[in-house]
Design an enzyme around this catalytic site. Structure first.
Site, PDB file in Angstrom:
ATOM      1  N   HIS A  36     -31.095 -45.922   5.569  1.00  0.00           N
ATOM      2  CA  HIS A  36     -31.504 -44.927   4.626  1.00  0.00           C
ATOM      3  C   HIS A  36     -30.742 -45.114   3.349  1.00  0.00           C
ATOM      4  O   HIS A  36     -31.239 -45.080   2.199  1.00  0.00           O
ATOM      5  CB  HIS A  36     -31.385 -43.576   5.244  1.00  0.00           C
ATOM      6  CG  HIS A  36     -32.456 -43.242   6.261  1.00  0.00           C
ATOM      7  ND1 HIS A  36     -33.336 -42.068   6.129  1.00  0.00           N
ATOM      8  CD2 HIS A  36     -33.055 -43.644   7.526  1.00  0.00           C
ATOM      9  CE1 HIS A  36     -34.142 -42.055   7.050  1.00  0.00           C
ATOM     10  NE2 HIS A  36     -33.956 -43.100   7.817  1.00  0.00           N
ATOM     11  N   ASP A  61     -32.158 -37.750   0.312  1.00  0.00           N
ATOM     12  CA  ASP A  61     -32.824 -38.141   1.383  1.00  0.00           C
ATOM     13  C   ASP A  61     -33.813 -37.232   2.224  1.00  0.00           C
ATOM     14  O   ASP A  61     -33.330 -35.940   1.967  1.00  0.00           O
ATOM     15  CB  ASP A  61     -32.094 -38.934   2.472  1.00  0.00           C
ATOM     16  CG  ASP A  61     -32.847 -39.551   3.559  1.00  0.00           C
ATOM     17  OD1 ASP A  61     -33.443 -38.794   4.314  1.00  0.00           O
ATOM     18  OD2 ASP A  61     -32.800 -40.736   3.665  1.00  0.00           O
TER      19      ASP A  61
END
Length: 459
Positions: A23, A119
């Site tokens: 990520h 995120d």
């Protein structure tokens, strides 16, 4: 850790990374692009020290300050073998840890935060942004398909009925436009099966509810890959911006940088025939169990397909005795390989992959068909899209490598007419991907819109 060269800034963007899996690297890549495009904006990048140390941010633009936050492991905590334990501990502690880190950064630079870029897993940032009177911009690390599943979780649960899910795994999600070929069993854990009461499942559910509140949500994808799902997402979100494939932007920006290739993979592949090579990699987290590693090795050896296999050093010892010596002229097993450069090469014939989104999109970007062996998360969704939606690859039978099953897949993709059709469709997607990132392409234009959202201040 914080780099101290501080520019005069018009706005201050707090970037909150999720430090697990793959990520953080793409989020940092986008932050770099934004920072380069808006050099008077200050970007404060918050991530755990462990994750930051793996990103090698030594050459960052001067308007990015990198901050370490705690990894949230309680002192003296003894970890079980449950894979998600560290992730869940982080998710529980993250809101308070990020609040304190942002407050400290604001105090240091004397500039209030005007945008929180996070995120998607860090859904709680929606409330933080509201409190700070800042915008909330979200990065989704997967594709249109997985985002759709999480946005429509309530609809899926109502239609499938969680209590009856075991008998309905083969049913499709045809009640969601664009997901007519996606089956219940292709969805990620924590949607309709798995432990729906876990911290991680709750995080995904709350994320799906929060995303429509974001000022913008951006993805590492391109609109043409799935127009129907893209249009659906645009109807659910304030702004849905596909700004990828990231790999195509990075390859342009790094065109003069020497390729890191410590094991000589690129020199080797130059000697191979066109579309003949199998490249195998299962990402940074997933690894097939020992029995499947043996089956892969036996399939490669008996098929005589030239190969590059990127395999962690600790797993190389699990290969059949004598395999490396017997296949020395046929292929190479290395602990790391320059994946994107290999996929670009004309000798590349098939990518054997776990179907993580970054890997799938890199393969799509270079027109390489895939053999899929999904493990968890969005892997099954992506593998199903490869095989049944885009028709540019196959999935291993029953999701498990056997020698004969793997040989059959290699033959199907590299030799048979089916494989030629896959290659043709993969080539068309490659052309669309490259067009999307070109001047006036959809991803190029969407990035300009993202930049405007991120760096402009609220009235």
């Amino acid at each position: 850790m914080a780099n101290t060269n501080q520019p005069t800034t018009d706005s201050h963007v707090a970037v909150l990374a999720f430090p697990y899996g793959s990520h953080a690297p793409p989020l940092l890549a986008v932050t770099r692009r934004l920072a380069s495009a808006s050099p008077t904006t200050l970007f404060s990048f918050f991530n755990t020290a462990r994750s930051n140390s793996s990103l090698f941010p030594s050459d960052l633009p001067s308007n990015i300050r990198v901050h370490d936050v705690a990894d949230c492991d309680p002192e003296g905590h003894v970890f079980s073998r449950r894979p998600q334990e560290a992730v869940e501990l982080f998710l529980v502690a993250a809101p308070e840890i990020f609040r304190k880190a942002i407050a400290s950064a604001v105090s240091d630079v004397g500039k209030k935060v005007t945008c929180i870029l996070t995120d998607a897993f860090l859904w709680f940032a929606s409330d933080m942004a509201a409190e700070m009177k800042a915008k909330w911009v979200v990065f989704w690390a997967g594709g249109q398909n997985s985002m759709s599943v999480h946005l429509y979780t309530d609809l899926i649960r109502d239609a499938v009925c969680v209590n009856e899910v075991d008998g309905r795994m083969e049913e499709t999600l045809g009640f969601i436009s664009g997901m007519e070929k996606i089956r219940v069993k292709d969805t990620p854990e924590d949607v309709v099966f798995g432990n729906l009461d876990s911290v991680f499942s709750d995080t995904l559910y709350r994320m799906g509810l929060a995303l429509p509140r974001a000022d913008a949500v951006f993805l590492n994808s391109f609109e043409e890959l799935d127009n129907t799902l893209t249009n659906n997402l645009k109807s659910e979100l304030k702004r849905c911006l596909n700004i990828g494939p990231f790999a195509l932007f990075s390859s342009v920006s790094q065109s003069d940088t020497p390729v890191h290739d410590p094991h000589g993979c690129l020199a080797w592949i130059k000697k191979q025939g066109t579309a003949s090579v199998a490249y195998l990699s299962f990402g940074t987290v997933a690894t097939p169990p020992p029995g499947e590693l043996v089956a892969i090795a036996e399939g490669l050896e008996s098929s005589k397909v030239p190969f590059v296999w990127s395999l962690k050093e600790k797993n190389i010892a699990q290969l059949p005795k004598g395999f490396l010596e017997r296949t020395r002229e046929l292929g190479m097993v290395v602990p790391w390989a320059p994946q994107l450069e290999l996929l670009k090469h004309e000798a590349m014939g098939v990518f054997v992959t776990h179907c993580g989104w970054n890997s799938v999109l890199e393969s799509v970007s270079e027109g390489v068909p895939m053999i899929c062996r999904p493990f968890f998360g969005d892997h099954r969704l992506n593998g199903r899209a490869v095989e049944a939606v885009w028709e540019i690859g196959v999935t291993i039978v029953d999701g498990v490598f056997t020698r004969d099953g793997f040989e059959k897949c290699l033959n199907q993709v590299l030799v048979q007419d089916d494989g030629k059709k896959m290659k043709g469709k993969a080539k068309k997607l490659r052309e669309q991907a490259h067009q999307a990132v070109s001047a006036k392409g959809t991803s190029f234009e969407n990035f300009k819109e993202l930049l405007d959202v991120v760096v402009s201040t609220l009235n």
